[in-house]
Design a protein around this motif. Structure first.
Motif, PDB file in Angstrom:
ATOM      1  N   TRP A  69      49.401  81.689  56.178  1.00 37.66           N
ATOM      2  CA  TRP A  69      49.513  80.900  54.879  1.00 37.66           C
ATOM      3  C   TRP A  69      48.502  80.430  54.195  1.00 37.66           C
ATOM      4  CZ3 TRP A  69      54.277  79.204  52.587  1.00 37.66           C
ATOM      5  CH2 TRP A  69      55.391  79.501  53.425  1.00 37.66           C
TER       6      TRP A  69
ATOM      7  N   LYS B 261      49.535  76.116  51.051  1.00 37.73           N
ATOM      8  CA  LYS B 261      50.700  76.038  51.739  1.00 37.73           C
ATOM      9  C   LYS B 261      51.889  76.607  50.703  1.00 37.73           C
ATOM     10  CE  LYS B 261      48.558  74.180  55.398  1.00 37.73           C
ATOM     11  NZ  LYS B 261      48.160  74.953  56.531  1.00 37.73           N
ATOM     12  N   THR B 262      51.653  77.211  49.917  1.00 40.36           N
ATOM     13  CA  THR B 262      52.727  77.755  49.241  1.00 40.36           C
ATOM     14  C   THR B 262      52.644  79.228  49.098  1.00 40.36           C
ATOM     15  OG1 THR B 262      51.756  77.462  47.130  1.00 40.36           O
ATOM     16  CG2 THR B 262      52.852  75.695  47.776  1.00 40.36           C
ATOM     17  N   THR B 263      51.431  79.834  49.550  1.00 44.41           N
ATOM     18  CA  THR B 263      51.303  81.306  49.401  1.00 44.41           C
ATOM     19  C   THR B 263      51.203  81.716  50.817  1.00 44.41           C
ATOM     20  OG1 THR B 263      49.883  80.830  47.472  1.00 44.41           O
ATOM     21  CG2 THR B 263      49.760  83.036  48.459  1.00 44.41           C
ATOM     22  N   CYS B 264      52.225  82.917  51.076  1.00 39.93           N
ATOM     23  CA  CYS B 264      52.316  83.596  52.106  1.00 39.93           C
ATOM     24  C   CYS B 264      51.893  85.063  52.191  1.00 39.93           C
ATOM     25  CB  CYS B 264      53.726  83.508  52.801  1.00 39.93           C
ATOM     26  SG  CYS B 264      53.995  84.157  54.603  1.00 39.93           S
TER      27      CYS B 264
ATOM     28  N   SER C  60      51.810  87.365  59.529  1.00 40.30           N
ATOM     29  CA  SER C  60      51.567  86.617  58.337  1.00 40.30           C
ATOM     30  C   SER C  60      50.843  85.418  58.424  1.00 40.30           C
ATOM     31  CB  SER C  60      53.114  85.939  58.087  1.00 40.30           C
ATOM     32  OG  SER C  60      53.468  84.985  59.007  1.00 40.30           O
TER      33      SER C  60
ATOM     34  N   HIS D 229      54.755  85.261  47.373  1.00 41.53           N
ATOM     35  CA  HIS D 229      54.873  86.203  48.625  1.00 41.53           C
ATOM     36  C   HIS D 229      54.093  87.217  48.268  1.00 41.53           C
ATOM     37  CE1 HIS D 229      57.919  87.986  51.785  1.00 41.53           C
ATOM     38  NE2 HIS D 229      56.790  87.359  52.110  1.00 41.53           N
TER      39      HIS D 229
ATOM     40  N   GLN E 192      51.589  88.737  54.049  1.00 45.06           N
ATOM     41  CA  GLN E 192      52.107  89.385  55.126  1.00 45.06           C
ATOM     42  C   GLN E 192      51.275  90.826  55.276  1.00 45.06           C
ATOM     43  OE1 GLN E 192      54.757  88.415  56.690  1.00 45.06           O
ATOM     44  NE2 GLN E 192      55.925  87.228  55.395  1.00 45.06           N
TER      45      GLN E 192
ATOM     46  N   CYS F 292      57.959  79.102  50.114  1.00 44.46           N
ATOM     47  CA  CYS F 292      57.089  79.986  49.734  1.00 44.46           C
ATOM     48  C   CYS F 292      57.107  80.332  48.418  1.00 44.46           C
ATOM     49  CB  CYS F 292      57.070  81.456  50.639  1.00 44.46           C
ATOM     50  SG  CYS F 292      56.013  82.676  50.005  1.00 44.46           S
TER      51      CYS F 292
END
Length: 326
Positions: free
Chosen positions: A141, A145-148, A139, A173, A150, A170
């Motif tokens: 970021w 810092k709010t979008t992750c 993963s 996502h 994968q 998050c």
């Protein structure tokens, strides 16, 4: 003035690639506009050559945090089948790329042993050269810092990617993978439906490779599915051969949205592939093959009866007959 001194102070230099002084100097105003107009005209000509609108240019150039390749960077999963020249050319292109490049491995990038043998493949050469960040079951970021995001490389047996919970704090996502993801429908192959993912996974957006067709973007429940297709156009349909190449641009704001930009630098199908001659010969061979299969009348499901009938057939080649009945 000499060649070792500047005409104006460093503080007066307003442009990195051209210095014509400050507009406020009346005796230099003409030179200022003359120099700047040349730059503007050059950029405008290049924009028109690329067939990009001003809106496209701004969208592509501004606030782009990174580039993601969704797999199948190379066609052959055998290192000895990919030329050193091709790998070198890709490295040279990616080395000058304006953003960081992240990539996952597709089925064409890996041998039968899977990702555990990726170190022997051409894609790993790109990683070792430092031009891509190869991701697998990891993963990342984004800077907000709010979008992750994968990342999952090709693995048909791994459905864990669809069971990941949203990380703490998050807001967005996102899944990037290489799978046969399709809208719910009747297909002659196994696939994972977008509807099933939307009902069982916790993603706001899914981007995937593996599908050669441009499926565009589609909202299912609360999940945005996007696939712009591959650069390699398979020859199974006229629509796919003639489609324009596009790249998908994810906008991370209060709500996620996806724009598309046409990749005008991609060569046409006819420029890259030899199709017509192969298609004609292939069609004739397939028709002949189908006719031969249709000529066998299977009146019984008993294998011994079938083999007896097959042995008496005139269309069976002698070498095949000897192999079966030896």
């Amino acid at each position: 003035n000499t060649e070792n001194t500047r005409m104006y102070a460093i503080a007066d230099e307003k442009c990195l690639f051209i210095t014509c002084g400050v507009q406020g100097f009346n005796n230099n105003a003409d030179n200022y506009y003359y120099g700047w107009d040349n730059i503007v005209n050059y950029l405008e000509v290049e924009r028109q050559k690329a067939k990009l609108s001003i809106k496209d240019c701004k969208r592509i150039a501004e606030n782009v945090d990174g580039t993601i390749l969704t797999g199948d960077v190379f066609h052959q999963p055998r290192a000895n089948a990919v030329s050193h020249s091709l790998v070198s050319r890709v490295i040279n292109v990616f080395r000058d790329w304006p953003t960081p490049i992240m990539a996952i491995a597709g089925n064409h990038d890996m041998p039968e042993a899977g990702f555990k043998a990726i170190e022997k493949q051409p894609l790993y050469v790109l990683k070792n050269s430092g031009v891509i960040d190869l991701r697998h079951q990891s993963s990342m970021w984004m800077q907000d810092k709010t979008t992750c995001i994968q990342f999952f490389s090709y693995d048909t047996n791994n459905l864990d990617k669809y069971k990941l919970k949203r990380p703490k704090n998050c807001k967005h996502h996102i899944l990037v993978c290489h799978d046969m993801i399709m809208p719910e429908g009747d297909y002659p192959y196994e696939y994972i439906s977008q509807e099933w993912i939307a009902d069982n996974a916790d993603y706001d957006a899914v981007f995937w490779g593996h599908i050669h067709h441009d499926l565009g973007t589609r909202k299912v429940r609360n999940t945005l599915f996007t696939s712009a297709g591959s650069l390699v156009r398979i020859s199974r349909s006229t629509e796919n051969r003639n489609r324009q190449m596009r790249v998908a641009i994810l906008n991370v704001e209060e709500t996620l949205s996806v724009d598309f930009a046409t990749l005008t630098s991609a060569r046409s199908f006819d420029d890259v592939f030899i199709f017509n001659e192969f298609s004609t010969k292939g069609k004739e061979k397939y028709s002949e093959y189908i006719d031969k299969i249709a000529s066998f009348q299977l009146d019984s499901t008993d294998i011994d009866t079938y083999l007896t009938n097959l042995q008496e057939s005139d269309t069976l080649k002698n070498k095949v007959r000897e192999y079966i009945y030896a």
